[in-house]
Design an enzyme around this catalytic site. Structure first.
Site, PDB file in Angstrom:
ATOM      1  N   HIS A  37      71.881  38.821  76.843  1.00 13.39           N
ATOM      2  CA  HIS A  37      71.855  40.298  76.733  1.00 13.39           C
ATOM      3  C   HIS A  37      72.923  40.654  75.690  1.00 13.39           C
ATOM      4  CE1 HIS A  37      70.898  40.038  81.380  1.00 13.39           C
ATOM      5  NE2 HIS A  37      69.834  40.633  80.735  1.00 13.39           N
ATOM      6  N   SER A 186      69.866  36.171  84.566  1.00  9.76           N
ATOM      7  CA  SER A 186      70.525  36.769  85.539  1.00  9.76           C
ATOM      8  C   SER A 186      70.037  36.291  86.800  1.00  9.76           C
ATOM      9  CB  SER A 186      70.166  38.450  85.669  1.00  9.76           C
ATOM     10  OG  SER A 186      70.376  38.997  84.512  1.00  9.76           O
TER      11      SER A 186
END
Ligand code: AMP
Length: 280
Positions: A37, A186
């Site tokens: 990210h 994640s």
């Protein structure tokens, strides 16, 4: 760095930024931020004046038996990472802000989203396109930075932007990988050490396929068979799909055309769903 939770406040702020001539870059995320990210924030910073990172675990893209409830939520840490990385605004609305009672409008892309993950996650992309269009309307981005890790998602959003005449440029950042080759995600936070060790076979199988193509293999069937064989050696891994597809349309490929296709894999590592892909 500002944090904004209100949709109205975010929208009027974005409209103000645009009318003062600022280029807005949006990095949409579901939080639990990792280096993948953050590398997208770097790209957005290079190409725009104000970087907005949205952090929203979007309920409409999860199926009823999926991991919405247990999806990792670490907002304070995420905000700190965005601040350190030089983002300008974190937009982290509540579910009620994004989907107030009575919400009933959804956006569906009907071709690219039907294969690959669309088969085993039937309403997933409808949730993704709906939340992205909402985020685009709220944050008014000139450019949106997405990650190649979610290749089908990139293709679906690109198509939505074209089909619906949305004036944002879509920029795709490369997949960030840990030193051992595993794509950062994640959901990797769910993996035990031994699950992670076995899940490494996913990125390994992609590299094997790539080297087969580099040394001249043209048969899609041979490549896919090799990938499935490689994955079947790991006891905890169950293949959901392994497919060579056109990088734009996500249509299954018949023969390898180097530079134009992706090998996409989704697999369960026990009960954890992982995806990865490589350009062939
Ligand atoms: P997510 O929070 O999983 O919804 O992902 C938010 C954005 O980050 C999406 O555009 C993803 O494709 C991107 N992303 C996730 N993992 C990676 C990675 N390992 N490398 C680059 N981008 C990623």
């Amino acid at each position: 760095m500002q944090t904004i939770q209100s949709v109205n406040e975010m929208q009027s702020h974005a409209i103000g930024l645009r009318s003062s001539g600022r280029l807005i870059g949006l990095v949409p995320t579901m939080g639990s931020l990792h280096e993948g990210h953050l590398s997208l924030i770097d790209i957005a910073k290079e190409k725009s004046d104000k970087v907005i990172v949205s952090i929203f675990v979007n309920p409409t893209q999860f199926g009823p038996s999926e991991d919405y409830e247990k999806y990792p939520r670490v907002l304070e840490e995420d905000i700190e990472k965005c601040r350190e990385r030089g983002a300008d605004i974190v937009f982290n609305p509540s579910v009620d802000e994004m989907y107030p009672p009575g919400f009933s409008t959804f956006v569906t892309e009907e071709q690219i989203s039907s294969g690959l993950c669309g088969v085993s996650r039937p309403h997933h992309f409808r949730g993704v396109t709906t939340v992205c269009l909402k985020l685009f309307n709220i944050t008014r981005p000139d450019l949106v930075v997405l990650g190649q890790k979610d290749a089908q998602q990139c293709a679906v959003i690109r198509k939505m932007v074209t089909d619906l005449n949305i004036s944002a440029e879509i920029v795709i950042g490369p997949t960030h990988r840990d030193a051992d080759g595993m794509a950062t995600s994640s959901r990797n936070a769910y993996l035990t050490d031994s699950q992670r060790q076995e899940a490494l076979c996913i990125s390994q199988s992609l590299r094997t396929a790539k080297s087969m193509v580099d040394s001249g293999t043209k048969s899609v069937d041979r490549i896919v068979a090799e990938v499935i064989h490689h994955l079947s050696l790991s006891r905890r891994i169950r293949v959901i799909y392994a497919q060579v597809v056109d990088r734009d349309t996500m249509e299954p490929a018949r023969e390898i055309i180097p530079g134009q296709q992706l090998l996409c894999v989704a697999a369960w590592a026990d009960q954890i769903r992982l995806i990865d892909n490589i350009e062939l």
